[in-house]
Scaffold this active site. Structure first.
Site, PDB file in Angstrom:
ATOM      1  N   HIS A 160       9.512  20.872 -10.931  1.00 16.51           N
ATOM      2  CA  HIS A 160      10.001  20.023  -9.821  1.00 16.51           C
ATOM      3  C   HIS A 160       8.880  19.164  -9.243  1.00 16.51           C
ATOM      4  CE1 HIS A 160      13.567  22.728  -9.679  1.00 16.51           C
ATOM      5  NE2 HIS A 160      12.641  23.645  -9.950  1.00 16.51           N
ATOM      6  N   SER A 281      -6.318  -6.046 -11.914  1.00 12.60           N
ATOM      7  CA  SER A 281      -5.369  -6.841 -11.132  1.00 12.60           C
ATOM      8  C   SER A 281      -5.968  -8.215 -10.889  1.00 12.60           C
ATOM      9  CB  SER A 281      -5.109  -6.134  -9.807  1.00 12.60           C
ATOM     10  OG  SER A 281      -4.713  -7.054  -8.822  1.00 12.60           O
ATOM     11  N   LYS A 287      -8.650  -2.468  -8.680  1.00  8.78           N
ATOM     12  CA  LYS A 287      -7.595  -1.820  -9.452  1.00  8.78           C
ATOM     13  C   LYS A 287      -7.953  -1.549 -10.909  1.00  8.78           C
ATOM     14  CE  LYS A 287      -3.435  -1.833  -8.572  1.00  8.78           C
ATOM     15  NZ  LYS A 287      -2.583  -0.679  -8.494  1.00  8.78           N
TER      16      LYS A 287
END
Ligand code: ARG
Length: 462
Positions: A160, A281, A287
């Site tokens: 989960h 990016s 990034k």
């Protein structure tokens, strides 16, 4: 407009319709196998006395010359794409006729494009399957190498998406090795049904020359021949099996991609993607994006789409060949390419992946992932598992409130919950014993994983 028919028509085909109907721009991929199939068929025709020995030699050498040109002269092939051929079969027959004269016009005796295209597709797919099998093995090798290099690394296992129980990183890598093993088995099984020859089935009813199909099949390396000409010329279940195997395999790659996308995020920091397979990016200088993995995840969707395309094309077709079936090719080719390229990129990602074992280990100590082991400890003390489960739930809740782990909760506190708790409890909840206890076959205990890894390595034989 170069087509293999026309006598029955009095008016010229509409140009716009010609290009709608033509498949050469995409079935050109079948050029090599179409020629290889034609060489075998020409030999079959000679056995039926359609060609004498000299004629056969001429036709075969013409086809071989074409094969060489197709293989070695991409510019020539490219130029032919816009020279008005309806499909690859028209291209091969007409180019052959240019080379060997009227003899080329005898090649199609008793054959239909219906048994021809079904044969071509199977030959092409057979080769694509063999390439895919190699690429799967290569990726499995990379997964095993990571597992072997990091055989001691411990990480949290999740269910989960919540911390569940600690596992070995090598066990995690081996889980994908197993999925790929089944992908291989599925593909090998699919290959058995791909490798059956439809040639000699004619348009639908069979071949009137009593051509020896067994010999043809042997020549082309097929395992057997189709048993019914109607079925042979008009089912594409072999392609659907491939598309479904490809989809299942792409689903596996997509899940691996999804894991690694999470694991390389700053929130996890379990792994670091190689710069070789990352992008930046245009705006945010800091990034580093896992585009390779996102694309693999995205391409899984594309692969499922191809399966759905062909299933839908086929579902309402009346028996025997219908032109709808020309729509089989682009989906099939795209899934072949997509699977192949995704396997290769995933291999590159795995090969260039580095680990942060200390982060994984730190996180493996958090999240009360040893709670089940504490329950097992109380079971050994005589409690029923359900009671132990409830008791440990209360202990965990208490520890959360105290900001303590099960490893540093004082013995006195344990004893407030269960008077018979003794110092052994700390051994029961220690990471090492938590791992060691998962010693059932297929479990994450280090000894088990070591054996599994050895087994996988010897199965893979690389
Ligand atoms: N281009 C066709 C296809 O891919 C070849 C078979 C054509 N047969 C026919 N009867 N028109 O399916």
């Amino acid at each position: 407009m170069k087509s293999l028919w026309g006598g029955r028509f009095s008016e010229k085909q509409d140009d716009f319709f010609f290009s709608f109907n033509a498949s050469f721009r995409f079935d050109v991929r079948l050029a090599e196998v179409d020629i290889i199939g034609s060489i075998a068929y020409a030999r079959g025709l000679a056995r039926c006395r359609i060609f004498n020995e000299t004629e056969l030699t001429k036709v075969v050498s013409g086809l071989e010359e074409l094969l060489q040109r197709v293989r070695k002269e991409p510019a020539w092939l490219e130029a032919n794409l816009s020279s008005g051929y309806e499909d690859v079969h028209s291209f091969v027959e007409m180019e052959l006729t240019k080379l060997v004269g009227d003899l080329g016009k005898r090649l199609h005796t008793g054959r239909s494009r219906n048994d021809q295209v079904a044969t071509d597709l199977r030959l092409y797919l057979r080769e694509a399957i063999d390439r895919t099998l190699c690429s799967i093995t290569d990726l499995q090798d990379s997964l095993l190498k990571q597992a072997e290099t990091h055989d001691q690394v411990v990480m949290p296992g999740y269910t989960h998406m919540q911390k569940a129980q600690p596992v070995l990183f090598s066990h995690y890598m081996l889980s994908f090795y197993e999925m790929l093993k089944r992908d291989t088995q599925r593909l090998k099984d699919c290959r058995k049904r791909v490798n059956i020859m439809p040639l000699g089935s004619g348009a639908l009813a069979g071949n009137s020359l009593s051509i020896d199909r067994e010999v043809l099949a042997k020549d082309l390396g097929f395992e057997g021949i189709t048993a019914n000409s109607l079925d042979a010329t008009s089912d594409r279940d072999f392609a659907l099996e491939f598309l479904s195997s490809a989809s299942i395999a792409m689903m596996h790659l997509s899940r691996l991609a999804e894991d690694l996308i999470l694991y390389c995020s700053d929130e996890f920091r379990f792994v670091r993607m190689g710069d070789q397979v990352s992008t930046g990016s245009s705006l945010m200088p800091q990034k580093k994006n896992p585009d390779a993995l996102e694309l693999i995840r995205g391409k899984a969707g594309r692969s499922f789409g191809n399966l759905m395309t062909l299933l839908t094309v086929m579902k309402g077709l009346p028996s025997c060949y219908n032109k709808d079936m020309q729509e089989d090719k682009e989906s099939l080719f795209d899934s072949i390419d997509t699977w192949q390229i995704s396997l290769k990129v995933m291999k590159l990602v795995i090969d260039t992946l580095t680990l942060h074992p200390e982060t994984m280990l730190r996180e493996a100590h958090k999240g009360y992932m040893n709670a089940t082991d504490l329950a097992d400890y109380y079971v050994a003390k005589g409690l029923a598992f359900r009671e132990a489960h409830h008791l440990v739930g209360e202990i965990v809740l208490h520890a959360i409130k105290q900001g303590q782990t099960l490893n540093d909760l004082p013995l006195g506190e344990y004893q407030r919950f269960h008077a018979e708790t003794d110092a052994e409890v700390y051994r029961a909840v220690a990471l090492e014993s938590v791992l060691n206890k998962k010693a059932s076959l297929g479990g994450t205990a280090p000894d088990r994983v070591r054996d599994a890894l050895k087994q996988a390595r010897s199965d893979l034989k690389l």
